[in-house]
Every structure is written in structure tokens, then in C-alpha cells.
Write a protein that holds these residues in place. Sequence first.
Motif, PDB file in Angstrom:
ATOM      1  N   GLY A  69     -18.697  -7.448  15.879  1.00 51.68           N
ATOM      2  CA  GLY A  69     -19.613  -7.440  17.300  1.00 51.68           C
ATOM      3  C   GLY A  69     -18.940  -7.311  18.588  1.00 51.68           C
ATOM      4  O   GLY A  69     -19.737  -6.011  19.080  1.00 51.68           O
ATOM      5  N   ALA A  70     -17.471  -6.222  18.350  1.00 50.49           N
ATOM      6  CA  ALA A  70     -17.447  -5.108  18.787  1.00 50.49           C
ATOM      7  C   ALA A  70     -17.851  -3.883  18.787  1.00 50.49           C
ATOM      8  O   ALA A  70     -18.411  -2.728  19.088  1.00 50.49           O
ATOM      9  CB  ALA A  70     -15.770  -4.822  18.810  1.00 50.49           C
ATOM     10  N   THR A  80     -21.716  -4.007  20.494  1.00 50.36           N
ATOM     11  CA  THR A  80     -21.768  -3.729  21.544  1.00 50.36           C
ATOM     12  C   THR A  80     -21.716  -2.278  21.671  1.00 50.36           C
ATOM     13  O   THR A  80     -21.941  -1.771  22.114  1.00 50.36           O
ATOM     14  CB  THR A  80     -20.741  -4.628  21.566  1.00 50.36           C
ATOM     15  N   LEU A  81     -20.543  -1.548  20.614  1.00 45.80           N
ATOM     16  CA  LEU A  81     -19.723   0.006  21.621  1.00 45.80           C
ATOM     17  C   LEU A  81     -21.375   0.526  20.973  1.00 45.80           C
ATOM     18  O   LEU A  81     -22.006   1.362  21.502  1.00 45.80           O
ATOM     19  CB  LEU A  81     -18.941  -0.262  20.577  1.00 45.80           C
ATOM     20  N   GLY A 112     -24.262   0.275  21.075  1.00 46.70           N
ATOM     21  CA  GLY A 112     -25.504  -0.736  21.947  1.00 46.70           C
ATOM     22  C   GLY A 112     -25.389  -0.068  23.208  1.00 46.70           C
ATOM     23  O   GLY A 112     -26.091   0.760  24.118  1.00 46.70           O
ATOM     24  N   THR A 113     -23.893  -0.284  23.710  1.00 41.78           N
ATOM     25  CA  THR A 113     -23.118   0.580  25.045  1.00 41.78           C
ATOM     26  C   THR A 113     -23.695   2.028  25.375  1.00 41.78           C
ATOM     27  O   THR A 113     -24.341   2.734  26.298  1.00 41.78           O
ATOM     28  CB  THR A 113     -22.138   0.312  25.797  1.00 41.78           C
TER      29      THR A 113
END
Length: 322
Positions: A191-192, A195-196, A198-199
Amino acid sequence: MAQAAAPSGLKWLRKWTTPLEQWTRSHSSSWQAAAGTLVAFPLPILVVIMVMLDRPQGAMISTMLCGPAALLAGWLLFPYFQELPRKSQSRIVLAPVLGYIGLVALFTACSLLLGAADRGQAAMLLFLVWIYHTLTGTQFEPSRFPYEHLRFRLLRAAPMRVFTMWCALIGLLWLMQYARGQELYKVALFGATVTLCGTGVAATHRLLARTRRLRTELDKHAAELMTALEELRTLPDEDKAKQKFAVQRAWKALQQTLANRVDTGVSISGVFVLPKATIAELEKLVLEAQRSQGTNVQAYRGAVARLRMICMACTGKTDTLA
């Protein structure tokens, strides 16, 4: 109060460097240029050789030594540079920027090659690329010929910022791989990672969109100020008092846009649109043309010529729908 004495180490350094400087400057500019060339080129060639030999650590050490060598080479080449025509000078002042871009690319390539053997060390080196660019990388931007290089500056700043940002993200993802062997963290790490990534994509899009908006605003406000100055010259005398306020408003809008950084929203880091001295010079010309109501032909022509160069730098790179 008595003036503080200079440190003894500094006195010793001046004692040895001053005669050396005098001896070097006593030679012709061509001799100094040849010496500067001999200082500048061996290390980049050594970096390429180290990369080809798959020696990333040697390549990184050579890359770090390129900075001091470039400073010394620039000092040696300066007398020869001053003797060149203006057009040649305008091209040469970009050398530090192009050299910095090349060194960052080489250092990143060496870090990625090192990642196959030691992900942790490679990740820290990728973080170093981002930190160095954030703190000092933008200091290589030349202040000479600011209008001539404005288009290149607007095109280059955002992609360079995006590149170093992704270096930091890749470094962070590599550091996270140390915890992937533990079953407890697998779901959280996945998940991290998503997220990274996508960020990073969102930040890239936002930064590039911000640069497009900046170019659009520069083109818009520079054109409005040129129109306001032209109207100030041609309007009847009874209407010029009101038009002077229009010129003032147009200049304030352009001045606020010029005060931005191209690739960041903070003043302590990022590439300037124009140097502060250049903005002050443009302000002086605009206000002089305003006070004289357009009768000062020299100030008017100087301001319009500079504003036209700003518009030319933004041509084809604007987005009025952003």
C-alpha cells in the motif's frame, strides 16, 4: 573597537595563493584558457570510463571532484571569456548549467548501477541527488543574459525538479525493500508503494501544470504592460493621468509573477524567472516611461524590448485553459 584580526589559517592561505594568482594572470588569456580546458575535461572523461568499467564508486568519486575542477576551470577561462563577442558569451555562460545537468545524470546512473550490489547505499545516494539539487543545485543558474536564456530556463527547471524528486522516491522505495521479507509488513508495504508512486505522479503533473500557468501569466502580463505603455504615449493629454494608473497596475501584476520561482513555490529554493537586479532594472525603465508619459523614448523602447523578449520566451508554451 579594534577590528578583529583575520584567522591565521586564512592569512597563510592568502600568502600562498596571491603569488600564484598573480603568476597565472600574468599569462595571456589564451594560455589561461588552455590551462582551464586541461583542468576541466579529464575528470568527466574519467567518469565515463569508470561507468564503462562498471566501477560505480570510482565514478561517483570522480563526479564529486568535477565540482572543484569546474570552479578552477571557470576562473582560468574568465579572461578569455571577457574578450569574446556578446553572442558567444551568451552561449558559453550556459556551460555551468549544462555541466551540472550532466553531472547529476552521471551521478544518478552510477547510483542505479550500485543498486544491484547495495540497495541501501544506492538509496542514500539517490536521496543525496534530491537534497543537493534542493539546497544548492539552482545556484548554477547564470545571471548574465537573463532575457536570452529565459526560454531555456522555463523549459529546463521543472523537468530537472521532477527528475530529482523521482530519484528521492526511488531511493525511498529501495529502503522499504529491507522490510519486505517480514510477512507482517507485506500488505502495508504494498500500500505504501502504491501511495508513493501515485503521489509522485500527482506531484509531477502539478509541477508541470504550474510551470505552464507561470508561462501563461508571464505572457499575459507582459503583453498587457506593453499595451498600457503604448496607450500612454498615444492617448490625449487629458486621458494620460488615468492611463498612468493602468500602467502601474499592469507593472505590479507582472512584478508579482516575476517574483515567483519557476519550479517551486518557495523563495529559498528553485530557479528564478529573472534575477532580482534584472527585475529592478526593468522596473526603473517602466516607471521612468510612466513618469514621462511616454516622452522618454529611451526608457520606453528599453522597457518594450525587454517585455517583448519575455513574451517571445513564452511563445508556444502557454495554456490559457489551465
